[in-house]
Design an enzyme around this catalytic site. Structure first.
Site, mmCIF file in Angstrom:
data_model
loop_
_atom_site.group_PDB
_atom_site.id
_atom_site.type_symbol
_atom_site.label_atom_id
_atom_site.label_comp_id
_atom_site.label_asym_id
_atom_site.label_seq_id
_atom_site.Cartn_x
_atom_site.Cartn_y
_atom_site.Cartn_z
ATOM 1 N N HIS A 1 -37.341 18.102 -11.947
ATOM 2 C CA HIS A 1 -36.341 17.352 -12.735
ATOM 3 C C HIS A 1 -36.690 17.220 -14.217
ATOM 4 C CE1 HIS A 1 -34.295 16.244 -9.086
ATOM 5 N NE2 HIS A 1 -35.292 15.503 -8.625
HETATM 6 C C1 TV7 Z 1 -39.051 15.845 -6.979
HETATM 7 N N1 TV7 Z 1 -34.569 7.679 -5.365
HETATM 8 C C2 TV7 Z 1 -37.865 13.623 -7.105
HETATM 9 C C3 TV7 Z 1 -36.787 12.684 -6.588
HETATM 10 C C4 TV7 Z 1 -36.452 11.608 -7.580
HETATM 11 C C5 TV7 Z 1 -35.463 10.589 -7.059
HETATM 12 C C6 TV7 Z 1 -34.736 7.644 -6.659
HETATM 13 C C7 TV7 Z 1 -35.977 6.051 -5.871
HETATM 14 C C8 TV7 Z 1 -36.922 4.931 -5.802
HETATM 15 C C9 TV7 Z 1 -37.709 4.667 -6.922
HETATM 16 C C10 TV7 Z 1 -38.621 3.606 -6.867
HETATM 17 C C11 TV7 Z 1 -38.740 2.837 -5.677
HETATM 18 C C12 TV7 Z 1 -37.076 4.144 -4.652
HETATM 19 C C13 TV7 Z 1 -36.594 3.720 -2.377
HETATM 20 C C14 TV7 Z 1 -35.335 6.723 -4.844
HETATM 21 C C15 TV7 Z 1 -30.641 5.771 -9.972
HETATM 22 C C16 TV7 Z 1 -31.803 4.940 -9.685
HETATM 23 C C17 TV7 Z 1 -31.902 4.263 -8.340
HETATM 24 C C18 TV7 Z 1 -35.250 2.632 -8.864
HETATM 25 C C19 TV7 Z 1 -35.470 1.629 -7.744
HETATM 26 N N2 TV7 Z 1 -37.950 3.134 -4.597
HETATM 27 C C20 TV7 Z 1 -37.979 14.935 -6.365
HETATM 28 C C21 TV7 Z 1 -35.043 9.618 -8.120
HETATM 29 C C22 TV7 Z 1 -34.067 8.579 -7.611
HETATM 30 C C23 TV7 Z 1 -39.439 3.306 -7.953
HETATM 31 N N3 TV7 Z 1 -33.535 7.824 -8.708
HETATM 32 O O1 TV7 Z 1 -36.788 15.692 -6.397
HETATM 33 C C24 TV7 Z 1 -40.363 2.256 -7.885
HETATM 34 O O2 TV7 Z 1 -36.317 4.425 -3.560
HETATM 35 O O3 TV7 Z 1 -31.661 7.273 -7.647
HETATM 36 C C25 TV7 Z 1 -32.360 7.177 -8.630
HETATM 37 C C26 TV7 Z 1 -31.986 6.329 -9.848
HETATM 38 C C27 TV7 Z 1 -32.311 3.993 -10.748
HETATM 39 C C28 TV7 Z 1 -33.747 3.585 -10.451
HETATM 40 N N4 TV7 Z 1 -33.840 2.937 -9.115
HETATM 41 C C29 TV7 Z 1 -33.343 3.836 -8.045
HETATM 42 O O4 TV7 Z 1 -38.273 14.722 -5.004
HETATM 43 C C30 TV7 Z 1 -40.414 15.292 -7.033
HETATM 44 N N5 TV7 Z 1 -35.566 6.643 -7.003
HETATM 45 C C31 TV7 Z 1 -39.658 1.805 -5.613
HETATM 46 C C32 TV7 Z 1 -40.470 1.518 -6.714
HETATM 47 ZN ZN ZN Z 2 -36.797 15.582 -3.990
#
Ligand code: TV7
Ligand code: ZN
Ligand code: CA
Length: 396
Positions: free
Chosen positions: A149
């Site tokens: 990403h």
């Molecule tokens: C390659 N999903 C990376 C995949 C990246 C996914 C996301 C989380 C997450 C982050 C945390 C956390 C989480 C249980 C899951 C819109 C948001 C929603 C953060 C809570 N628990 C790969 C990125 C994805 C961080 N991001 O492809 C700290 O899930 O969906 C989102 C963005 C905003 C931020 N919030 C989630 O596999 C290596 N994040 C707990 C603690």
């Molecule tokens: Zn992934």
């Protein structure tokens, strides 16, 4: 240690394994899903099977600033190299609207040794690419890479430095065409975007697609590169959007069909395969029903193409299943998948982490009850049809 495992070096070709235990010591934070420690678990299982004796093992160095700058902007790298974890007030993180370069939020936190972690991940990918271009390796493995990403000047989705782009740029110095394949459950947006304007890299990502509810929200079936026909990159991005619960059987049918057609048309000179293990059943973030066998079948299919290949890691948030998949896939790389025992080695450290002593847990063992499959066969046929039509525009 390899006692009676029967694993020997593959005949007629070389596999190299690139890792650095320093990388695995970093922490994104207690509750963050990305656990670099999963690399330690994977490696310990790979070594317990005696596979290190069948590969060239390299301790990865950190990539240099200049190497990182082959893709990333120097402004971004300078900030990444100097910013301190305490620079972002922890409790305000989500209200803070102007995170610089998307750094310091909950997905891409600042942590101790961040810059080292990033440069080691890129170093392993770049070492892998260099072993391929020097023809010392036919398959090079970098499970610590695969951070698809990251953008030129922005962190995104747990990724800060795009080691895959950096490695592919190195391959492009010697090979006319590179095929990038991404089986992580998330869309490989950073790699797709980096090679948007060239016809020397074709990217194909299989992913869960639900623009409003699943990260990163891009990668629709008809997102295929620049819309202008004058741009050489037009039609060189293939996207395979999927729904929850896809099975081994369906995934392998799609993968073989689509990758088979792409290879026939695009004729790549090398392959970069991102093996994100969050597409496995039971993943903490993923939604698919893939088993270790189905995930590994993708690696097996690519290996049979007999092209120089880098295997990258990527996502994977249930460490015991990540370790199983990357162990099985390492055995495929060294052509020992039929020699390794489906029962985990007796002396494997962390054996209690695995819950069951099998390398291939059943869906029932993983999930109790499998996730409902929301991929009707008719939709899969539509996807194949679209890709087939798209490929008519790709010159061979
Ligand atoms: C390659 N999903 C990376 C995949 C990246 C996914 C996301 C989380 C997450 C982050 C945390 C956390 C989480 C249980 C899951 C819109 C948001 C929603 C953060 C809570 N628990 C790969 C990125 C994805 C961080 N991001 O492809 C700290 O899930 O969906 C989102 C963005 C905003 C931020 N919030 C989630 O596999 C290596 N994040 C707990 C603690
Ligand atoms: Zn992934
Ligand atoms: Ca993907």
């Amino acid at each position: 240690l390899a006692e009676s495992s029967g694993i020997t070096r593959p005949k007629g070709y070389n596999v190299s394994f690139h890792c650095n235990p320093e990388m695995e010591k970093h922490h994104f934070g207690m509750t963050h899903p990305m656990k670099p420690w999963r690399l330690t678990l994977s490696k310990s299982l790979i070594y317990s099977y005696g596979m290190s004796f069948a590969m060239d093992n390299y301790l990865t160095r950190a990539a240099t600033y200049e190497e990182l700058a082959s893709f990333h902007s120097t402004d971004y790298l300078d900030f990444l190299g100097t910013v301190l974890p305490e620079a972002v007030p922890r409790d305000l993180e989500n209200q803070n609207p102007d995170l610089k370069y998307n750094l310091g939020g909950s997905d891409c936190p600042l942590f101790d040794g961040l810059y080292n972690y990033c440069s080691m991940s890129a170093g392993s990918a770049l070492d892998a690419a260099r072993k391929i271009v020097s023809k010392q390796s036919d398959i090079a493995i970098a499970w610590g890479g695969g951070l698809h990403h990251a953008k030129k000047a922005e962190a995104s989705g747990f990724c800060y430095i795009n080691d895959i782009v950096i490695a592919i740029l190195e391959l492009l110095r010697f090979y006319p065409r590179v095929l990038y394949i991404d089986i992580d459950v998330h869309h490989g947006d950073g790699v797709e975007e980096a090679f948007f304007s060239t016809d020397r890299v074709m990217t194909v990502s299989f992913h869960k697609y639900d623009p409003n509810n699943f990260f990163p929200g891009t990668g629709a079936l008809d997102d295929n590169g620049p819309k202008s026909e004058h741009n050489p990159g037009a039609h060189h991005a293939v996207n395979v959007p999927l729904n929850d619960g896809i099975t081994d059987e369906q995934y392998d049918m799609l993968f073989n069909n689509i990758v088979g057609k792409i290879v026939e048309k695009f004729r790549p000179s090398a392959i970069a395969l991102q093996c994100g293990a969050d597409s496995l059943a039971g993943d903490r973030l993923g939604r698919f029903n893939l088993q270790v066998q189905g995930h590994g079948a993708c690696v097996e299919f690519c290996k049979r193409l007999n092209l120089p290949m880098i295997l990258f890691g990527g996502g994977g948030y249930t460490p015991r299943n990540v370790a199983r998949a990357w162990t099985y896939e390492t055995s495929i790389a060294i052509n020992s998948q039929d020699k390794i025992s489906p029962i985990l080695p007796e002396h494997a450290p962390w054996r209690e982490q695995f819950r069951q002593d099998t390398l291939f847990p059943t869906l029932e063992q993983i999930l109790g009850e499998p996730r409902q499959n929301r991929n009707p066969q008719k939709r899969l046929q539509e996807i194949i049809q679209h890709v087939t039509e798209q490929l008519r525009f790709v010159e061979s």
